[in-house]
Design an enzyme around this catalytic site. Structure first.
Site, PDB file in Angstrom:
ATOM      1  CG  HIS A 114       7.318  54.847  37.042  1.00 12.48           C
ATOM      2  ND1 HIS A 114       8.233  55.300  37.975  1.00 12.48           N
ATOM      3  CD2 HIS A 114       6.090  55.183  37.520  1.00 12.48           C
ATOM      4  CE1 HIS A 114       7.576  55.889  38.975  1.00 12.48           C
ATOM      5  NE2 HIS A 114       6.272  55.831  38.718  1.00 12.48           N
TER       6      HIS A 114
ATOM      7  CB  CYS B 124      13.885  46.363  40.157  1.00 16.73           C
ATOM      8  SG  CYS B 124      14.975  47.798  39.989  1.00 16.73           S
TER       9      CYS B 124
ATOM     10  CG  HIS C 224      16.509  51.357  40.222  1.00 17.53           C
ATOM     11  ND1 HIS C 224      15.238  51.200  40.713  1.00 17.53           N
ATOM     12  CD2 HIS C 224      17.098  52.277  41.026  1.00 17.53           C
ATOM     13  CE1 HIS C 224      15.066  51.977  41.767  1.00 17.53           C
ATOM     14  NE2 HIS C 224      16.180  52.648  41.987  1.00 17.53           N
TER      15      HIS C 224
ATOM     16  CD  GLN D 263       1.284  57.117  38.120  1.00 18.67           C
ATOM     17  OE1 GLN D 263       0.167  56.718  38.443  1.00 18.67           O
ATOM     18  NE2 GLN D 263       1.957  57.965  38.860  1.00 18.67           N
TER      19      GLN D 263
ATOM     20  N   GLY E 285       6.774  64.833  43.496  1.00 19.98           N
ATOM     21  CA  GLY E 285       6.016  63.774  44.153  1.00 19.98           C
ATOM     22  C   GLY E 285       6.110  62.398  43.525  1.00 19.98           C
TER      23      GLY E 285
ATOM     24  CG  HIS F 133      12.459  51.409  38.044  1.00 12.87           C
ATOM     25  ND1 HIS F 133      13.152  50.257  38.309  1.00 12.87           N
ATOM     26  CD2 HIS F 133      12.216  51.394  36.713  1.00 12.87           C
ATOM     27  CE1 HIS F 133      13.314  49.578  37.185  1.00 12.87           C
ATOM     28  NE2 HIS F 133      12.744  50.252  36.200  1.00 12.87           N
TER      29      HIS F 133
ATOM     30  CE1 TYR G  56      -2.475  89.045  42.418  1.00 12.06           C
ATOM     31  CE2 TYR G  56      -1.494  87.906  40.540  1.00 12.06           C
ATOM     32  CZ  TYR G  56      -2.358  88.857  41.046  1.00 12.06           C
ATOM     33  OH  TYR G  56      -3.105  89.625  40.197  1.00 12.06           O
TER      34      TYR G  56
ATOM     35  CG  ASN H  93       4.341  62.999  38.585  1.00  6.74           C
ATOM     36  OD1 ASN H  93       4.114  63.934  37.823  1.00  6.74           O
ATOM     37  ND2 ASN H  93       3.405  62.421  39.298  1.00  6.74           N
TER      38      ASN H  93
ATOM     39  CG  ASP I 196       0.086  46.475  42.268  1.00 12.08           C
ATOM     40  OD1 ASP I 196      -0.495  45.579  41.643  1.00 12.08           O
ATOM     41  OD2 ASP I 196       1.311  46.656  42.230  1.00 12.08           O
TER      42      ASP I 196
ATOM     43  CD  GLN J  75       4.923  86.290  40.174  1.00 18.57           C
ATOM     44  OE1 GLN J  75       5.514  87.168  39.570  1.00 18.57           O
ATOM     45  NE2 GLN J  75       5.492  85.562  41.123  1.00 18.57           N
TER      46      GLN J  75
ATOM     47  CB  SER K 265       5.221  57.028  44.355  1.00 17.33           C
ATOM     48  OG  SER K 265       5.039  56.314  43.149  1.00 17.33           O
TER      49      SER K 265
ATOM     50  CG  HIS L 274      -2.907  67.636  27.080  1.00 16.05           C
ATOM     51  ND1 HIS L 274      -2.533  68.856  27.574  1.00 16.05           N
ATOM     52  CD2 HIS L 274      -3.411  66.931  28.133  1.00 16.05           C
ATOM     53  CE1 HIS L 274      -2.793  68.893  28.875  1.00 16.05           C
ATOM     54  NE2 HIS L 274      -3.314  67.741  29.240  1.00 16.05           N
TER      55      HIS L 274
ATOM     56  CB  CYS M 213      13.331  49.289  43.149  1.00 19.46           C
ATOM     57  SG  CYS M 213      12.252  49.912  41.843  1.00 19.46           S
TER      58      CYS M 213
ATOM     59  CG  HIS N 113       1.489  70.687  28.308  1.00 15.28           C
ATOM     60  ND1 HIS N 113       1.431  71.982  27.842  1.00 15.28           N
ATOM     61  CD2 HIS N 113       0.331  70.109  27.907  1.00 15.28           C
ATOM     62  CE1 HIS N 113       0.291  72.167  27.193  1.00 15.28           C
ATOM     63  NE2 HIS N 113      -0.395  71.040  27.216  1.00 15.28           N
TER      64      HIS N 113
HETATM   65 ZN   LIG Z   1      -2.114  70.513  26.360  1.00  9.31          ZN
HETATM   66 ZN   LIG Z   2      13.876  49.794  40.131  1.00  9.22          ZN
END
Ligand SMILES: [Zn+2]
Ligand SMILES: [Zn+2]
Ligand SMILES: [Zn+2]
Length: 356
Positions: free
Chosen positions: A175, A62, A122, A177, A168, A173, A325, A162, A85, A332, A170, A290, A59, A307
């Site tokens: 974390h 780590c 981790h 951003q 998604g 571990h 849609y 995330n 990076d 929806q 990456s 926010h 990782c 959120h």
């Molecule tokens: Zn907001």
């Molecule tokens: Zn790790």
């Protein structure tokens, strides 16, 4: 001839971070052409169980391990922050702008992107962190906001996490951003305009007023403590979307006192334990805070909130897709926000892995 057609303009556009204007939706798109070498360890999570061990030699987050850029992490023992990076935004990119007949508009965009590892472990996710670890994390986020705000050219500090392949992430571990940018991005700008319009029209705060209504009705509240309330917004899009609101009218992270930072950690843990317990899985989500922009103005109209946008719909494997849609017309949903709130509210606040 517009600068975008010049040799120089083409070179910039191919090489440096910038935003482009979408004249149909009248909003901006961030383009980071230098970022294609970004490392990807997200897939790894698919073949592993959530409790895979405190240290992973492969990782790049780590302690003591080499990152993809070549730098070695220190042997950190608490929350650890470093400059990304493979940052989408760079502090030193040249200033440029192009405008082809008002339809091909681009502007350079500078920024600072950081990664915050919640802990050296981790396998330690927010729902399983203790009070001290949570307090360290919220304290670091407040300090980061304060420090980034001190750069006069930084106008917005976006913090987000995330979690899981589905959204998604990456690297598994735990974390988050921080992307601090020269301009205020679409969503915070739109929310800021709504706060300002409400303040102008009614002389009250939009989210203070909203929280008062939700507290009276109590049908969409998931959990709460003395400092914060987690609820499923009346207008939620994602099946189990929630919003975490500060009870006190504070504009940003830096306005929280020590007790409130601890209470914020508590509400984030309780919210994410409920999420993990819902389908007994490491519940994936994209979440973020926010708060007022850092453009030098006071922004008393802003109300700090977070959120959570989780993609799961019916089980650990059935997700909601925002396509068709939703993508072309409007969002929806089927399960009502009241029903989603009731399901989350009824779940225990002891993590399923700790009950086994
Ligand atoms: Zn907001
Ligand atoms: Zn790790
Ligand atoms: Zn407020």
């Amino acid at each position: 001839m517009s600068p975008s057609d010049s040799k120089e303009g083409k070179k910039w556009i191919e090489r440096y971070p910038h935003r482009r204007f979408n004249p149909l939706l009248r909003e901006w798109v961030l383009v980071a052409p230098h970022r294609t070498e970004r490392p990807w360890q997200g897939r790894v999570e698919e073949v592993r169980t959530p409790s895979e061990g405190a240290y992973d030699p492969s990782c790049y987050l780590c302690p003591g391990n080499a990152r993809a850029g070549g730098t070695r992490n220190p042997n950190y023992d608490s929350t650890f922050v470093f400059d990304n990076d493979f940052a989408a935004l760079l502090p030193e990119s040249p200033e440029f702008s192009c405008d082809g007949a008002g339809l091909l508009q681009a502007r350079s965009e500078r920024g600072i992107c950081r990664v915050v590892c919640f802990s050296p472990r981790h396998d330690l996710t927010i729902p399983r962190m203790n009070d001290v670890e949570l307090r360290n994390t919220t304290g670091i986020l407040a300090r980061q906001y304060r420090e980034l705000e001190s750069h006069s050219w930084i106008r917005n500090v976006q913090m987000f996490e995330n979690r899981g392949n589905l959204v998604g992430a990456s690297n598994p571990h735990p974390h988050c951003q921080i992307w601090a940018s020269e301009s205020v991005p679409n969503t915070p700008a739109r929310e800021g305009a709504a706060f300002a319009a409400h303040q102008d029209g009614r002389h009250t705060c939009l989210l203070c007023d909203y929280l008062r209504i939700e507290a009276e009705k109590a049908e969409r509240i998931v959990c709460e403590n003395e400092g914060f309330v987690t609820l499923v917004p009346y207008w939620a899009i994602w099946p189990f979307e929630t919003m975490v609101l500060a009870r006190r009218h504070v504009n940003a992270f830096v306005d929280l006192d020590d007790d409130e930072r601890a209470l914020l950690g508590d509400i984030l843990r309780r919210t994410t334990i409920r999420y993990d317990n819902l389908f007994q899985t490491a519940f994936p989500y994209s979440m973020g805070f926010h708060q007022r922009p850092t453009d030098g103005a006071q922004h008393p109209e802003w109300h700090l909130h977070a959120h959570y946008y989780p993609p799961l719909l019916r089980s650990a494997t059935v997700q909601k897709f925002m396509v068709g849609y939703e993508q072309l017309a409007m969002p929806q949903r089927d399960i009502t926000p009241e029903n989603a709130a009731a399901r989350l509210r009824e779940l225990p606040e002891i993590h399923y892995l700790d009950r086994l």
